[in-house]
Write an enzyme that holds these catalytic residues in place. Sequence first.
Site, PDB file in Angstrom:
ATOM      1  N   GLU A 339     -30.838  17.134 -63.882  1.00 50.00           N
ATOM      2  CA  GLU A 339     -31.077  18.549 -63.530  1.00 50.00           C
ATOM      3  C   GLU A 339     -30.534  19.525 -64.568  1.00 50.00           C
ATOM      4  OE1 GLU A 339     -30.861  18.216 -58.694  1.00 50.00           O
ATOM      5  OE2 GLU A 339     -28.962  18.225 -59.759  1.00 50.00           O
TER       6      GLU A 339
HETATM    7  C1  TNX Z   1     -29.354  16.023 -56.702  1.00 50.58           C
HETATM    8  S1  TNX Z   1     -29.136  13.201 -57.473  1.00 50.58           S
HETATM    9  C2  TNX Z   1     -28.329  15.845 -57.603  1.00 50.58           C
HETATM   10  C3  TNX Z   1     -26.958  16.179 -57.206  1.00 50.58           C
HETATM   11  C4  TNX Z   1     -26.896  16.684 -55.792  1.00 50.58           C
HETATM   12  C5  TNX Z   1     -27.815  15.863 -54.937  1.00 50.58           C
HETATM   13  C6  TNX Z   1     -27.738  16.179 -53.496  1.00 50.58           C
HETATM   14  C7  TNX Z   1     -28.768  13.879 -58.793  1.00 50.58           C
HETATM   15  C8  TNX Z   1     -28.779  13.073 -59.991  1.00 50.58           C
HETATM   16  N1  TNX Z   1     -28.473  15.194 -58.795  1.00 50.58           N
HETATM   17  O1  TNX Z   1     -26.416  17.125 -58.095  1.00 50.58           O
HETATM   18  O2  TNX Z   1     -25.591  16.582 -55.344  1.00 50.58           O
HETATM   19  O3  TNX Z   1     -29.117  16.098 -55.385  1.00 50.58           O
HETATM   20  O4  TNX Z   1     -28.436  15.238 -52.733  1.00 50.58           O
END
Ligand code: TNX
Length: 528
Positions: A339
Amino acid sequence: MYYKKQKQIVPLLILAVAMMIQVSCTKQEPSDLSAESIIPKPVSVVSTGDYFTLRSNTDIYVMGESSELLDIGHYLADRLRPSTGYSLNVKSTSGDPGRGSILLAIEGSSGADINSEGYELSITGKQLRLTAATHAGLFRGVQTIRQLLPARIEMAERQEGPWKIASGTISDYPEYSYRGAMLDVARHFFGVDDVRRFIDFLAYYKMNRLHLHLSDDQGWRIEIKSWPNLTLHGGSTEVGGGPGGFFTQEQYRAIVDYAEENYITVVPEIDMPGHTNSALASYAELNCDGRATELYTGIEVGFSSLCIDKEITYKFIDDVIREISEMTPGPYFHIGGDESHATKLSDYIPFVERVQEIAASHGKQCIGWDEIANAKLKPNSIAQNWANPRNAVKAVEQGAKILMSPSSKAYIDMKYDKTTKYGLQWAGFVEVDVSYNWDPAALVPGVGKDDIVGVESPLWTENITNIDEIEYMVFPRLAGIAEIGWTPAESRKWEEYRTRLGKHGERFDAMDINYYKSPLVDWTALDE
Ligand code: TNX
């Protein structure tokens, strides 16, 4: 049908009484090893109809003088002592210790040396004999012994016996080499004792990797001596504005040691270049504009980025990876990479490539969330498939391996259903059947079994604040993920697993675990 049954009421009653006697007998004297509810389900179980009894004079012998073997003997004795009240002495031996004993031995030629965590358990009326090619294999086998005893064996107070184990032979080994769970200590901080309990859970289900998400926008949780403000300032809060916290290096070492005693490898993660607000708030020079950000206690993602063009960024990363790697005996360093919406793709790619080199210079193999497949991956890098199957394919095309954590199945921070009080639901509800009913090798076309190192279930903690809430999200789903990693796909069926899982309800009770009593499972409660 019903009427017929009523007409036959007398013979049925006799049958019912006979069955009750049989049931109470099986409770007293387990005699069918293949009917035991072991999770993960072993590869092969042969029942011989007798049973071994653990008695007050049972001793645990290890073959030879090795201190590591003695440690495993003591681990077993320590698990069995509180509830049995037996002394269970642990002794070295050079020959067969004879009747009534438990024997642990390393045997290179044992039938279970198919891979490094296999074991063979041979139970007769006279002896319980556990052999493996490695210490890790013996440790996994010890978990099977625990599960073959009545659930009361896990209680902290002394219980009535008898302590019988059905006889036969179990030959067992895992399908995948990487079987783990992740704990997010960044969104909410959890201390060493909570992490130890989490490790106990992994060990009980034969998992072998603990991934610690040690930094995120809301908090930096691992002391870095060369950048002390990361924890002093960056560790001082958490989601919701609580006091946060962090592991000193000494505490982190204690976690690593405890994991090692459980034959579990710690996988430390420092998430970058996004998810870095706590670092950016702690050191102004890490920001492109030279100004420190504010601490953050919300739960939005994708707004922060390290400054890709500044050399100090790579000095910082080198120091962080070096200090953590020095304390981490396992081969992995998790670089995050998810992300990174505040980083341009043209910056992200060279960043990931450079960070892989930094990790390699400290002797570590990289794991990253699946987005890292956009960069050129080193051949030993591992992409953790959580969101985008196209990234998994891209990684495999580069010769990299995949760690399977599909969010809609493996994420244990997802709510079970709409009534679940904690967790999130962006990937859908993940009921117990949904989290069990999938095959890592059949999930992404183009990604087969040989491309996959294993499975991991992440527990993100945006709205999970204490160990009771952790337990509620972890149990019972962790048991199913552990079975996916251990048991061949063709031996796994939800309907059969469901029954076995139900029997673990009394084990959760005995271990005082706050678990989700899914309506899909008939739970056996502990009768105290
Ligand atoms: C996505 S899963 C994220 C996390 C959040 C999560 C919550 C991932 C690699 N990144 O930063 O905590 O969703 O479910």
